[in-house]
Motif scaffolding. Structure first.
Motif, mmCIF file in Angstrom:
data_model
loop_
_atom_site.group_PDB
_atom_site.id
_atom_site.type_symbol
_atom_site.label_atom_id
_atom_site.label_comp_id
_atom_site.label_asym_id
_atom_site.label_seq_id
_atom_site.Cartn_x
_atom_site.Cartn_y
_atom_site.Cartn_z
ATOM 1 N N SER A 165 38.914 34.073 -10.858
ATOM 2 C CA SER A 165 38.023 33.348 -11.019
ATOM 3 C C SER A 165 37.668 31.554 -9.961
ATOM 4 O O SER A 165 36.652 31.227 -9.912
ATOM 5 C CB SER A 165 38.029 32.801 -12.277
ATOM 6 O OG SER A 165 38.680 31.983 -12.414
ATOM 7 N N GLY A 166 38.506 31.117 -9.751
ATOM 8 C CA GLY A 166 38.824 29.496 -9.559
ATOM 9 C C GLY A 166 38.279 29.001 -7.750
ATOM 10 O O GLY A 166 37.880 30.535 -7.349
ATOM 11 N N THR A 185 44.682 26.572 -11.912
ATOM 12 C CA THR A 185 43.885 25.602 -12.034
ATOM 13 C C THR A 185 43.679 25.126 -13.923
ATOM 14 O O THR A 185 43.249 26.129 -14.094
ATOM 15 C CB THR A 185 42.862 25.198 -11.175
ATOM 16 O OG1 THR A 185 41.549 25.730 -10.989
ATOM 17 C CG2 THR A 185 43.226 24.770 -9.932
ATOM 18 N N ARG A 218 47.142 21.452 -12.696
ATOM 19 C CA ARG A 218 46.873 22.317 -11.699
ATOM 20 C C ARG A 218 48.701 22.666 -10.674
ATOM 21 O O ARG A 218 49.175 21.784 -10.724
ATOM 22 C CB ARG A 218 46.043 22.220 -11.172
ATOM 23 C CG ARG A 218 44.569 21.400 -10.520
ATOM 24 C CD ARG A 218 44.223 21.940 -9.419
ATOM 25 N NE ARG A 218 44.247 20.560 -8.599
ATOM 26 C CZ ARG A 218 43.338 20.004 -7.163
ATOM 27 N NH1 ARG A 218 41.673 21.061 -7.224
ATOM 28 N NH2 ARG A 218 43.705 19.495 -6.766
ATOM 29 N N ALA A 240 43.687 31.143 -8.939
ATOM 30 C CA ALA A 240 42.534 30.743 -7.590
ATOM 31 C C ALA A 240 42.662 31.921 -6.906
ATOM 32 O O ALA A 240 43.467 32.923 -6.801
ATOM 33 C CB ALA A 240 43.533 29.526 -6.809
ATOM 34 N N GLU A 299 42.252 29.201 -14.645
ATOM 35 C CA GLU A 299 41.458 29.511 -13.898
ATOM 36 C C GLU A 299 42.552 30.012 -12.893
ATOM 37 O O GLU A 299 43.397 29.287 -12.552
ATOM 38 C CB GLU A 299 40.367 28.354 -13.079
ATOM 39 C CG GLU A 299 39.355 29.060 -14.075
ATOM 40 C CD GLU A 299 38.151 28.285 -13.987
ATOM 41 O OE1 GLU A 299 38.341 27.825 -12.472
ATOM 42 O OE2 GLU A 299 36.845 28.699 -13.792
#
Ligand SMILES: [Zn+2]
Lengths: 346, 802
Positions: free
Chosen positions: B196-197, B223, B331, B390, B388
């Motif tokens: 979703s990132g 993240t 992150r 990546a 999230e």
């Protein structure tokens, strides 16, 4: 009555009495001489009766013979009695204490490790193997490289190695007697069948590890050596060493210089399989490692792996000795305490 | 390596119980040395709550706790500091016998009664270390047996992995092994990822410069994560396997390491300069601080992970402090790579730094698994942390096929194993291993080996798979063909040693075995006495202790120490022998070693004798042993000459032993200075024989001579000789005087005032034995005259007549 016959009778009685009271063999001989020896009193009487009539002579002669016979037999009886008494007296006087120790050097004892090693060697000699030795200060090549243990290979971690300082930087104290495999194969063509006993060294010390210990390595190369043969040979060996009844098992394992490799376990001799501290509750004791010689080892000695196959096995002598004698601390084996060593029958 | 049975079952729905799995794995070559039921010893451990906590009146370090298990209250003395009232804890009640062997009894501790114990994870066998007692989640029901409360109906297997089977260093690896044994199927946990990132490419770039040392480098990025402890079940599994839980990010990498055997590393993405990664060698020597805070000396050849500015990790060994995940990290870049085993091992050895990662990389990590592991990590993490993911992945080298093809002949397997191996049987084994097989001409198969099986490169490796997975118990028992027996020189040498030992035991000597390494310091200290030449010494570069630094130049010191220690133990008579090697640079054959037989005598001549044997041993006892030993071994004739260069023996009481002009040993009284340096209260006699030289020649079979038919004649001659005349020489010359002289011996020696200073009176007995006739008086007289003349003219003797 004082005739000759009467005299004989008197002499006979007196002789018997004298014999009876004699104490020693010489007393006895003296009595014999006096009464019934060749020149004794009875013989003398017979001389005096020479002039008498025949009938009379016969009668007296018979009486004299009878008396002499009685005296002789009394003499013999008394003589053996005296001799028996003298024997008893002498033996009593000369009696030794049979419980005092005999006079000989007290027998020394063989070291239990040496004894076990000797038995292992003898067993394999009976099975057709001959002995080969090799140096204890060994080249890295023989101890590792040619046994398929290259530098920077994790298998080197299996054996903590002592390195020799300087001297070309390439020498180690052999960590196993396996280098003798390579040295032998370099020197001989198959068939080979060799047993290699000796001291080996690893940088390790605790209750079950000693920085110096002993190994017996064995190997055979031929056109048709198989794992089944290896299994047969080692089964026979374990029977000879540990008795025919003890179960054993072959279990896959890893050694860099054999493939396939196996570990041989015997039923725990302490708990008979129930599980104990010595066998770490498994009921089994590892006693030797073995396997089919890896083709890459043949590569190092110029044997063609398509033509020849071979097997090898190795065992720690201390471990076997400790199991057989119930010794729990390996360090005892190198203290040379006579109170310890003298416990083992020669 | 530890394997949790329930974890294993997640990968294979095996019908085997834990104990059966232990046995099956062991018999297939993956030894399971123990299998422990985790609930064992927990019968009397229950969940309890701390009601109150106070100080122990008599001990600052102890506290007094009131605890309840829901039905009763207990007073407990506790040494831990990490709890407070209200905490839920594990209470071992009296009578409990914990997994670590501790038995809990009601006891007074510094005057206060304790009715049980609050347990730590270590005491419960749940981890290898613990800082304080176990604190349970607050909602854990009181009074419940701990094993039920935290799910300990499980087994912990201890697996011994041989160096060739790096693929088994994980739950998945052991599960694969069970599949290969039973034919059951592996199931890999499904991945569920919601990307979703931002794209991973926008977050980080990866270059692999030294791709030869890093064939594959996979990565995932997340993240917006919050660093927190991982869930109890995960912490418990890590602890049971010996890894300390740290936080959710570090724990997930360790969890994957244990689960699929893929070492991973988590970088704080925001601390990676330029958010770029490169994999290349150091190039120059440099210093680098690893995660554990230690500064490491990096060599030019070592493979490093770099960011835009410098190194951030020692590849495959340990990450750097500069990019580690910290409490405020948000992150994260997960590295899941494959590094070449030899390079990792080399680096790890040079750095003296071994980690769970390097241990696995050295033994081979599956290069085909890197991406799955990264995906699995993120997927699993998402079950208990929010973040999230990546979009996309980095996978350098991901297109490569890491599998291998190996040729295989069933007949070859049969020839090695020693029984028929059918193609069908072999194919069945490969199928259980999940190795695809194709035909490759008559009697040949082509086997595709998946990348996790690093150990399989050659036909023989496949033969081993067939042998072990069909079972060694299926191998028949046959006997090798008997070749021609060979009797080697070493067989003879072994026999010589056996015979020598046998003989010495008969003489009352017990066998010793000493270490072949000795203390150079000690040899150096007695340098002059020992005649020690330091330039000839062979030293160990890594001795195990100060007492074992040098290979022994002689067996002497070992045996002297044996005498000393036995004397200290109140043993009055010591007779020992040893067979072993002496070492020195000057010794022959390039092997620097030579077999020796040494013996030592101390105490009485005839130990244990109640009659005449109480005299102390002297030189002649030692010489007698050496002499008759050589005779016993057939190593004769030997000659004894005064020892010239044995500083450790008394010069007047020692001899070299010569055979064929060569020194094959020495015997004598040990120098008094040396004996007293070792606190030995009496004289010690020592002999050392170069047993290889002594036994070098097999004596020829003895040849028969007719036994004499005529009576011998003995003649005694008493003679006063100068004290320095060697009687051995006299005897030798007398024996040579006439062929009729069979032997000459000495039956008395006297030294004293009566015959004057510097003289000795020696009584000889000569046995004269002609083989073919009875000697006449004249002949005997003539021989006697020759003897007398020899004594007078050659040795300056004066015949005694009395
Ligand atoms: Zn046992």
């Amino acid at each position: 009555m004082t005739d000759a016959a009467g005299r004989v009778q008197e002499l006979s009685d007196a002789g018997l009495r004298a014999l009876e009271s004699a104490r020693t063999e010489s007393d006895l001989l003296e009595v014999k001489g006096r009464y019934f020896g060749k020149k004794g009193a009875i013989s003398e009487i017979l001389k005096t009766v020479a002039s008498l009539p025949v009938e009379e002579k016969k009668r007296i002669g018979a009486a004299a013979n009878e008396a002499r016979a009685a005296l002789e037999s009394a003499f013999d009886a008394k003589l053996s009695r005296i001799r028996e008494q003298e024997r008893v007296a002498r033996e009593g006087k000369e009696r030794v204490d049979v419980t005092l120790p005999g006079r000989a050097p007290a027998a020394g004892r063989r070291h239990p490790v040496s004894r076990t090693m000797g038995e292992i060697i003898a067993t394999f000699q009976r099975l057709g193997f001959s002995v080969r030795g090799g140096p204890e200060i060994e080249k890295d090549y023989y101890n590792f490289e040619a046994l398929n243990i290259p530098k920077d290979h994790p298998a080197r971690d299996m054996q903590d190695t002592f390195y020799i300082d300087g001297m070309g930087g390439d020498l180690v104290l052999r960590t196993h007697t396996s280098p003798i495999q390579i040295r032998t194969m370099e020197a001989m063509r198959p068939p080979v069948r060799v047993i290699a006993p000796g001291a080996v060294y690893r940088c390790d010390s605790d209750v079950t590890h000693s920085p110096m210990f002993h190994q017996v390595e064995g190997f055979a190369v031929d056109r048709s050596a198989t794992m089944a043969d290896l299994k047969g040979l080692l089964t026979e060996f374990c029977r000879m060493m540990f008795g025919p009844e003890l179960p054993l098992r072959f279990r896959p394992s890893y050694f860099p210089f054999t493939e396939p490799s196996a570990e041989v376990d015997i039923r725990c001799v302490i708990c008979r399989g129930a599980g104990c501290r010595v066998c770490k509750t498994s009921g089994w004791l590892e006693i030797l490692g073995c396997g089919m010689i890896d083709p890459s080892v043949f590569g190092f000695v110029g044997y063609d792996p398509e033509t020849y196959t071979g097997f090898a096995f190795g065992m720690g002598v201390e471990r076997i000795a400790m199991l057989r004698h119930g010794i729990s601390d390996i360090r005892l084996l190198f203290e040379n305490d006579l109170r310890f060593l003298s416990q083992f029958q020669p | 390596m530890k394997i949790i049975y329930s974890w294993l079952k997640e990968f294979i729905g095996t019908g085997l119980s834990a104990a059966q799995a232990q046995d099956a794995l062991t018999m297939a070559g993956v030894e399971v040395s123990s299998c422990r039921f985790l609930g064992e010893g927990m019968e009397d451990v229950v969940v309890a709550k701390i009601l109150a906590q106070g100080r122990h009146p008599n001990a600052d370090k102890l506290s007094l706790c009131r605890v309840t298990d829901g039905s009763a209250e207990y007073g407990i003395v506790c040494g831990a500091k990490n709890m407070k009232p209200g905490d839920v804890v594990a209470l071992a009640r009296t009578g409990a016998k914990l997994p670590n062997g501790v038995e809990i009894r009601k006891a007074k501790i510094r005057g206060e009664v304790s009715e049980g114990m609050l347990c730590s994870e270590m005491e419960l066998g749940l981890s290898e270390e613990s800082a304080g007692i176990l604190i349970l989640p607050a909602e854990t029901p009181l009074g419940k047996p701990l094993a039920d409360a935290i799910g300990l109906s499980d087994w912990l297997l201890e697996v011994e992995i041989t160096p060739n089977r790096g693929d088994c260093l994980s739950v998945l690896g052991v599960a694969r092994e069970i599949a290969a044994i039973t034919g059951e199927k592996i199931r890999l946990p499904a991945i569920s990822l919601r990307e979703s990132g931002p794209t991973i490419a926008s977050l980080a770039t990866v270059t692999v410069t030294d791709w030869g040392l890093c064939p594959r480098y996979s990565a995932r990025a997340i993240t917006g994560v919050k660093i927190a402890p991982s869930p109890d079940w995960m912490q418990r599994r890590l602890s049971l396997c010996g890894i300390r839980p740290i936080n959710n990010i570090v724990d997930i990498t360790n969890y994957l390491l244990l689960e699929v055997g893929q070492p991973m590393h988590a970088f704080d993405l925001d601390r990676l300069a330029g958010r770029s990664i490169d994999v290349r060698r150091s190039g120059v020597p440099r210093k680098f601080v690893t995660l554990d805070g230690a500064e490491r000396d990096i060599l030019p050849e070592m493979l490093l992970i770099w960011d835009g500015e410098g190194p951030v990790a020692v590849a495959g060994v340990m990450g750097g402090q500069n990019t580690e995940v910290l409490p405020d990290t948000g992150r994260v870049l997960f590295e899941s790579a494959h590094f070449s085993p030899a390079s990792i091992r080399w680096t790890s050895r040079r750095l003296g730094l071994s980690s769970e990662s390097s241990y696995r990389f050295e033994r081979g990590v599956n290069p085909g698994m890197t991406m799955y592991a990264a995906d699995r990590a993120v997927s699993l993490l998402s079950r208990f942390a929010s973040f999230e993911t990546a979009r996309g992945t980095i996978d350098v080298g991901g297109e490569r096929d890491f599998s291998r093809t190996v040729g295989f002949r069933p007949a070859r397997a049969g020839r090695i194993i020693g029984r028929d191996c059918t193609e069908t049987e072999c194919k069945a084994v490969f199928s259980r291993l999940d190795f695809p097989v194709e035909g490759d001409g008559p009697g040949r198969l082509s086997v595709t080996v998946p990348p996790h099986r690093f150990d399989i490169e050659r036909e023989i490796d496949l033969v081993e798979e067939v042998a072990r997975l069909t079972g060694y118990d299926k191998i028949p028992v046959t006997y090798p063909e008997s070749g021609a027996p060979e009797f080697s020189p070493d067989d003879r040498f072994a026999k010589v040693l056996e015979d020598a030992s046998e003989f010495l035991r008969g003489q009352g000597f017990t066998q010793a075995i000493n270490f072949a390494f000795v203390s150079e310091k000690e040899w150096e200290r007695h340098k002059a006495l020992l005649g020690f030449d330091a330039s000839d010494a062979i030293r160990l570069s890594n001795p195990i202790s100060d007492d074992t630094t040098m290979m022994r130049p002689s067996l002497l010191m070992g045996m002297l120490h044996n005498v000393a220690s036995n004397v200290r133990r109140f043993i009055e008579d010591v007779r020992l022998f040893e067979v072993g090697k002496a070492f020195g640079k000057s010794l022959a054959d390039g092997h620097y070693e030579e077999p020796r037989l040494a013996f030592v005598l101390y105490g009485n001549r005839l130990p244990g004798d109640w009659g005449g044997g109480q005299a102390a041993v002297d030189f002649y006892d030692a010489k007698g042993v050496a002499e008759s030993l050589h005779g016993f071994l057939g190593a004769i004739p030997v000659h004894f000459v005064p020892a010239s260069s044995r500083p450790y023996l008394e010069s007047g009481k020692s001899a070299d032993i010569l055979k064929d002009g060569q020194t094959i040993g020495w015997v004598g009284a040990v120098r008094r200075e040396l004996v007293s340096a070792l606190d030995i209260p009496g004289a010690v006699f020592y002999g050392e024989i170069r047993i290889g030289a002594a036994a070098a020649v097999t004596p020829p079979p003895a040849q028969y001579r007719p036994v004499p038919k005529f009576p011998p004649v003995s003649r005694d001659v008493a003679c006063i000789l100068p004290a320095h005349v060697p009687v051995g020489d006299v005897l030798a010359m007398v024996s040579e005087l006439s062929p009729e002289i069979e032997s000459a011996s000495v039956f008395d020696i006297y030294m004293g005032e009566k015959i004057g200073e510097g003289n000795k009176s020696v009584a000889f007995r000569v046995k004269i034995q002609p083989s073919d006739r009875t000697l006449t008086d004249a002949e005997v007289h003539s021989i006697h005259t020759k003897i007398v003349k020899l004594l007078e003219n050659r040795f300056g003797g004066k015949i005694r007549t009395s």
